[in-house]
Scaffold this motif. Structure first.
Motif, PDB file in Angstrom:
ATOM      1  N   GLU A 153       0.890  -1.203   0.168  1.00 21.85           N
ATOM      2  CA  GLU A 153      -0.135  -0.046   0.039  1.00 21.85           C
ATOM      3  C   GLU A 153       0.735   1.116   0.060  1.00 21.85           C
ATOM      4  OE1 GLU A 153      -4.212   0.981   1.702  1.00 21.85           O
ATOM      5  OE2 GLU A 153      -2.882  -0.105   3.078  1.00 21.85           O
ATOM      6  N   GLY A 154       0.617   2.200  -0.696  1.00 27.62           N
ATOM      7  CA  GLY A 154       1.244   3.410  -1.139  1.00 27.62           C
ATOM      8  C   GLY A 154       0.556   4.802  -1.249  1.00 27.62           C
ATOM      9  N   GLU A 155       1.105   5.748  -1.443  1.00 23.31           N
ATOM     10  CA  GLU A 155       0.295   7.063  -1.908  1.00 23.31           C
ATOM     11  C   GLU A 155       1.449   8.040  -2.489  1.00 23.31           C
ATOM     12  OE1 GLU A 155      -1.199  11.015   0.653  1.00 23.31           O
ATOM     13  OE2 GLU A 155      -0.683   9.233   1.703  1.00 23.31           O
ATOM     14  N   GLU A 156       0.921   8.959  -3.420  1.00 23.36           N
ATOM     15  CA  GLU A 156       1.757   9.964  -3.981  1.00 23.36           C
ATOM     16  C   GLU A 156       1.353  10.888  -3.285  1.00 23.36           C
ATOM     17  OE1 GLU A 156       3.393  11.970  -7.906  1.00 23.36           O
ATOM     18  OE2 GLU A 156       1.834  10.403  -8.155  1.00 23.36           O
ATOM     19  N   ILE A 157       1.995  11.595  -2.236  1.00 24.76           N
ATOM     20  CA  ILE A 157       1.885  12.707  -1.598  1.00 24.76           C
ATOM     21  C   ILE A 157       2.163  14.029  -2.527  1.00 24.76           C
ATOM     22  CG2 ILE A 157       2.297  14.264   0.507  1.00 24.76           C
ATOM     23  CD1 ILE A 157       3.289  11.568   1.819  1.00 24.76           C
ATOM     24  N   SER A 158       1.215  14.720  -2.853  1.00 23.55           N
ATOM     25  CA  SER A 158       1.137  15.671  -4.131  1.00 23.55           C
ATOM     26  C   SER A 158       0.972  16.905  -3.520  1.00 23.55           C
ATOM     27  CB  SER A 158       0.017  15.505  -5.155  1.00 23.55           C
ATOM     28  OG  SER A 158       0.365  14.119  -5.774  1.00 23.55           O
ATOM     29  N   ASP A 159       2.018  17.760  -3.360  1.00 24.97           N
ATOM     30  CA  ASP A 159       2.035  19.028  -2.587  1.00 24.97           C
ATOM     31  C   ASP A 159       2.487  20.133  -3.869  1.00 24.97           C
ATOM     32  OD1 ASP A 159       2.179  20.977  -0.740  1.00 24.97           O
ATOM     33  OD2 ASP A 159       3.589  19.856   0.606  1.00 24.97           O
ATOM     34  N   ARG A 160       2.451  21.477  -3.436  1.00 19.11           N
ATOM     35  CA  ARG A 160       3.036  22.599  -4.133  1.00 19.11           C
ATOM     36  C   ARG A 160       3.834  23.582  -3.276  1.00 19.11           C
ATOM     37  NH1 ARG A 160       1.288  22.742  -9.325  1.00 19.11           N
ATOM     38  NH2 ARG A 160       1.856  24.918  -9.464  1.00 19.11           N
ATOM     39  N   ALA A 161       4.685  23.964  -3.846  1.00 17.26           N
ATOM     40  CA  ALA A 161       5.602  25.265  -3.204  1.00 17.26           C
ATOM     41  C   ALA A 161       6.093  26.100  -4.281  1.00 17.26           C
ATOM     42  CB  ALA A 161       6.507  24.469  -2.290  1.00 17.26           C
ATOM     43  N   GLU A 162       5.967  27.569  -3.996  1.00 17.43           N
ATOM     44  CA  GLU A 162       6.749  28.315  -4.835  1.00 17.43           C
ATOM     45  C   GLU A 162       6.017  28.135  -6.226  1.00 17.43           C
ATOM     46  OE1 GLU A 162      11.137  29.230  -4.198  1.00 17.43           O
ATOM     47  OE2 GLU A 162      10.794  27.157  -4.185  1.00 17.43           O
ATOM     48  N   GLY A 163       4.693  27.626  -6.420  1.00 22.02           N
ATOM     49  CA  GLY A 163       3.895  27.370  -7.354  1.00 22.02           C
ATOM     50  C   GLY A 163       4.401  26.243  -8.357  1.00 22.02           C
ATOM     51  N   LYS A 164       5.374  25.392  -7.658  1.00 20.04           N
ATOM     52  CA  LYS A 164       5.410  24.300  -8.490  1.00 20.04           C
ATOM     53  C   LYS A 164       5.056  22.985  -7.814  1.00 20.04           C
ATOM     54  CE  LYS A 164       9.904  26.869  -9.471  1.00 20.04           C
ATOM     55  NZ  LYS A 164      11.418  26.876  -9.054  1.00 20.04           N
ATOM     56  N   PRO A 165       5.002  22.009  -8.762  1.00 16.37           N
ATOM     57  CA  PRO A 165       4.571  20.533  -8.047  1.00 16.37           C
ATOM     58  C   PRO A 165       5.681  19.927  -7.231  1.00 16.37           C
ATOM     59  CG  PRO A 165       4.735  20.465 -10.428  1.00 16.37           C
ATOM     60  CD  PRO A 165       5.079  21.633 -10.193  1.00 16.37           C
ATOM     61  N   VAL A 166       5.434  19.347  -6.026  1.00 17.32           N
ATOM     62  CA  VAL A 166       6.398  18.688  -5.485  1.00 17.32           C
ATOM     63  C   VAL A 166       5.725  17.486  -4.790  1.00 17.32           C
ATOM     64  CG1 VAL A 166       7.945  19.095  -3.444  1.00 17.32           C
ATOM     65  CG2 VAL A 166       7.332  20.948  -4.652  1.00 17.32           C
ATOM     66  N   HIS A 167       6.123  16.344  -5.358  1.00 18.12           N
ATOM     67  CA  HIS A 167       5.480  15.092  -5.424  1.00 18.12           C
ATOM     68  C   HIS A 167       6.458  14.066  -4.784  1.00 18.12           C
ATOM     69  CE1 HIS A 167       2.249  15.985  -8.547  1.00 18.12           C
ATOM     70  NE2 HIS A 167       2.407  16.797  -7.534  1.00 18.12           N
ATOM     71  N   LEU A 168       6.067  13.399  -3.799  1.00 22.78           N
ATOM     72  CA  LEU A 168       7.001  12.197  -3.239  1.00 22.78           C
ATOM     73  C   LEU A 168       6.171  11.014  -2.960  1.00 22.78           C
ATOM     74  CD1 LEU A 168       7.802  15.282  -1.499  1.00 22.78           C
ATOM     75  CD2 LEU A 168       9.536  13.620  -0.755  1.00 22.78           C
ATOM     76  N   ASN A 169       6.487   9.960  -3.238  1.00 27.92           N
ATOM     77  CA  ASN A 169       5.761   8.589  -2.943  1.00 27.92           C
ATOM     78  C   ASN A 169       6.159   7.939  -1.625  1.00 27.92           C
ATOM     79  OD1 ASN A 169       4.492   8.629  -5.378  1.00 27.92           O
ATOM     80  ND2 ASN A 169       5.346   6.733  -5.860  1.00 27.92           N
ATOM     81  N   ALA A 170       5.172   7.379  -0.835  1.00 25.72           N
ATOM     82  CA  ALA A 170       5.596   6.749   0.390  1.00 25.72           C
ATOM     83  C   ALA A 170       5.128   5.473   0.230  1.00 25.72           C
ATOM     84  CB  ALA A 170       4.820   7.478   1.460  1.00 25.72           C
ATOM     85  N   THR A 171       5.877   4.536   0.354  1.00 20.81           N
ATOM     86  CA  THR A 171       5.302   2.991   0.095  1.00 20.81           C
ATOM     87  C   THR A 171       5.320   2.308   1.317  1.00 20.81           C
ATOM     88  OG1 THR A 171       6.566   2.962  -2.084  1.00 20.81           O
ATOM     89  CG2 THR A 171       6.323   0.840  -0.969  1.00 20.81           C
ATOM     90  N   ASN A 172       4.185   1.481   1.565  1.00 22.35           N
ATOM     91  CA  ASN A 172       3.919   0.783   2.659  1.00 22.35           C
ATOM     92  C   ASN A 172       3.560   1.640   3.890  1.00 22.35           C
ATOM     93  OD1 ASN A 172       3.874  -1.824   4.038  1.00 22.35           O
ATOM     94  ND2 ASN A 172       5.901  -1.393   4.967  1.00 22.35           N
ATOM     95  N   LEU A 173       2.551   2.286   3.649  1.00 19.60           N
ATOM     96  CA  LEU A 173       1.956   3.170   4.864  1.00 19.60           C
ATOM     97  C   LEU A 173       1.037   2.204   5.496  1.00 19.60           C
ATOM     98  CD1 LEU A 173       1.285   6.501   2.813  1.00 19.60           C
ATOM     99  CD2 LEU A 173       3.319   5.962   4.491  1.00 19.60           C
ATOM    100  N   GLU A 174       0.676   2.897   6.534  1.00 22.93           N
ATOM    101  CA  GLU A 174      -0.551   2.444   7.441  1.00 22.93           C
ATOM    102  C   GLU A 174      -1.750   3.109   7.276  1.00 22.93           C
ATOM    103  OE1 GLU A 174      -0.506   0.357  11.984  1.00 22.93           O
ATOM    104  OE2 GLU A 174      -0.209   2.715  11.962  1.00 22.93           O
ATOM    105  N   GLN A 175      -1.586   4.537   7.306  1.00 21.66           N
ATOM    106  CA  GLN A 175      -2.637   5.599   7.023  1.00 21.66           C
ATOM    107  C   GLN A 175      -2.288   6.525   6.068  1.00 21.66           C
ATOM    108  OE1 GLN A 175      -2.326   7.151  10.915  1.00 21.66           O
ATOM    109  NE2 GLN A 175      -1.648   8.874  10.197  1.00 21.66           N
ATOM    110  N   VAL A 176      -3.166   7.165   5.376  1.00 20.93           N
ATOM    111  CA  VAL A 176      -3.002   8.418   4.454  1.00 20.93           C
ATOM    112  C   VAL A 176      -2.310   9.371   5.013  1.00 20.93           C
ATOM    113  CG1 VAL A 176      -5.173   9.540   4.978  1.00 20.93           C
ATOM    114  CG2 VAL A 176      -4.148   9.640   2.682  1.00 20.93           C
ATOM    115  N   LEU A 177      -1.589  10.093   4.431  1.00 22.50           N
ATOM    116  CA  LEU A 177      -0.516  11.203   5.005  1.00 22.50           C
ATOM    117  C   LEU A 177      -0.661  12.395   4.069  1.00 22.50           C
ATOM    118  CD1 LEU A 177       2.822   9.588   5.480  1.00 22.50           C
ATOM    119  CD2 LEU A 177       1.009   9.891   7.171  1.00 22.50           C
ATOM    120  N   LEU A 178      -1.561  13.331   4.441  1.00 25.20           N
ATOM    121  CA  LEU A 178      -1.805  14.546   3.664  1.00 25.20           C
ATOM    122  C   LEU A 178      -0.733  15.472   3.634  1.00 25.20           C
ATOM    123  CD1 LEU A 178      -5.446  15.422   5.358  1.00 25.20           C
ATOM    124  CD2 LEU A 178      -4.781  14.179   3.126  1.00 25.20           C
ATOM    125  N   PRO A 179      -0.312  16.278   2.386  1.00 26.76           N
ATOM    126  CA  PRO A 179       0.554  17.063   2.248  1.00 26.76           C
ATOM    127  C   PRO A 179       0.958  17.920   3.360  1.00 26.76           C
ATOM    128  CG  PRO A 179      -0.770  17.021   0.315  1.00 26.76           C
ATOM    129  CD  PRO A 179      -1.576  16.300   1.324  1.00 26.76           C
TER     130      PRO A 179
END
Length: 450
Positions: A153-179
């Motif tokens: 189970e995983g998630e693409e944590i999709s964030d933004r900063a300085e008007g740019k997309p900042v995306h990190l993946n988290a693999t093997n999660l127990e719960q959803v993580l918000l940006p």
């Protein structure tokens, strides 16, 4: 007539004996299997997996169990579904009209053909017809096989900063993580990474964080990625056609970014190098243009096919990235300072391996602080005061090797086939494999990778 008390006494003796025999009969095959497995000691082997995948749970265009079945059917050993800012959990109904708009009018027929009418849940809500998206825990048991294929189970944590997309993946999660957010790109990366590491500690499970497609929107520079030294992994290859993998006249290609990041880390930050992952970032499953499956993956060497063992192996750099080339072996002998590869032959293909190194500078270079902005430290896309990566050897054939001289800051290998990928992303692309950097040191401590 026999005394009933005698019968009861006999039952008290016989029934436990029968139960014991039954247990022994059931236990004996398991014992034999365990003995056989113990004899082999679970020798390390390569496991193939994709860590970046999308479904109808976000902006992918197929049902999650259809996507997972594609990977299981195509010889993958593990798969992580990483929809944007969501885990595939709970009750979710979506409009069938929306699904058809994302795909085609035959999507529901294909879904039923694969899983059966009884599996597909449809309801009418007013004038709207909806289908239920299955959560991972509901369908994984239909696909997973011990020692062959697992879901993580995983998630693409999709964030933004300085008007740019900042995306990190988290693999093997127990719960959803918000940006987690941040005022700058590197602050966003660091905040999200720290959130994942806190989750790892609190959940008691291994979590693999990695930075996605740094050139998507040209959002993440080499300097940004270098100074967030807590980040150990990034995508050196992503199969999405819109992530600017090759760069342009003003921006480095992603592979060149890798070398700048690691040069800055080793020379200016006394930090370990970052490791390179290949992924699909798949969204499109119906043959149309887009990020299709089967373009990039990791090969992880582990004794067991479990999330924990796979992640621990990757954290130990015991993996390589691939867009088509298969390696039978990757061995770095830290005593002999020698890197040896064994390439799996492919019909009608020839292979060439480039050993890429950054040489140690003759003069000390200025150190950088891990905090602050690129502008504060006068960092650039490719700092002129740092040594550049260079090809130190080009070796044809299936058994390339490189003997380090001691002058290298580190060495990595790129193996290229004469054949293009089955589903190329850009013109002139060839099947490749990327090994991790070896021979490096941090400060005065020898941290050679074995």
């Amino acid at each position: 007539m026999q005394d009933m008390s005698d019968i009861a006494k006999r039952k008290q003796v016989v029934l436990p004996l029968l139960q014991l025999v039954a247990v022994l009969i059931c236990w004996m095959p398991v014992t034999l299997v365990l003995a056989q497995e113990s004899a082999t000691q679970h020798e390390p082997r390569w496991w193939k997996g994709n860590l970046h995948t999308h479904t109808f749970w976000s902006d992918g265009n197929d049902f999650p169990e259809m996507v997972a079945a594609w990977y299981a059917d195509h010889g993958y050993n593990f798969l992580t579904l990483t929809d944007h800012n969501v885990l595939s959990r709970g009750m979710r109904w979506v409009s069938i009209d929306r699904i058809i708009r994302q795909t085609d009018s035959d999507i529901m027929d294909r879904y039923r053909a694969r899983w059966g009418d009884a599996w597909v849940e449809v309801r009418q809500t007013g004038e709207r017809e909806e289908v239920r998206l299955k959560p991972l825990d509901e369908f994984r048991c239909l696909l997973e096989q011990a020692g062959r294929f697992i879901m993580i189970e995983g998630e693409e944590i999709s964030d933004r900063a300085e008007g740019k997309p900042v995306h990190l993946n988290a693999t093997n999660l127990e719960q959803v993580l918000l940006p987690a957010g941040g005022t700058t790109v590197r602050e966003s990366i660091r905040n999200n990474l720290r959130m994942m590491l806190v989750h790892q500690d609190s959940s008691g499970r291994q979590v693999l964080p990695h930075l996605n497609h740094p050139n998507f929107g040209y959002a993440v520079t080499a300097a940004d990625l270098a100074v967030v030294v807590e980040e150990q992994f990034f995508e050196v290859y992503n199969g999405h056609p819109d992530v600017n993998h090759m760069g342009d006249e003003s921006h480095l290609g992603v592979e060149a970014i890798w070398d700048v990041v690691n040069t800055m880390r080793l020379l200016q930050l006394d930090a370990e190098p970052i490791l390179g992952i290949a992924t699909d970032d798949s969204h499109e499953y119906h043959g149309r243009p887009g990020s299709r499956p089967g373009r990039g993956w990791v090969m992880v060497r582990s004794r067991y096919l479990t999330p924990e063992h796979l992640i621990l192996a990757m954290k130990a750099a015991n993996f390589y990235a691939s867009s088509g080339v298969v390696l039978d072996d990757v061995v770095y002998d830290s005593q002999q300072r020698r890197l040896d590869l064994t390439i799996a032959p492919t019909e009608n293909a020839t292979f060439e391996t480039q050993f890429i190194a950054v040489m140690k500078p003759k003069k000390p270079v200025a150190q950088l602080e891990q905090s602050g902005s690129a502008q504060d430290q006068n960092e650039s896309e490719s700092p002129e005061n740092l040594p550049k990566a260079q090809v130190v050897a080009t070796v044809p054939g299936l058994s390339p090797s490189y003997q380090l001289t001691g002058e290298e800051l580190y060495v990595r290998a790129v193996v290229s086939s004469s054949l293009p990928p089955v589903d190329p992303v850009f013109d002139g692309q060839r099947q490749q494999a990327w090994t991790q950097p070896v021979g490096w040191q941090v400060g005065s401590t020898n941290n050679d990778r074995d």
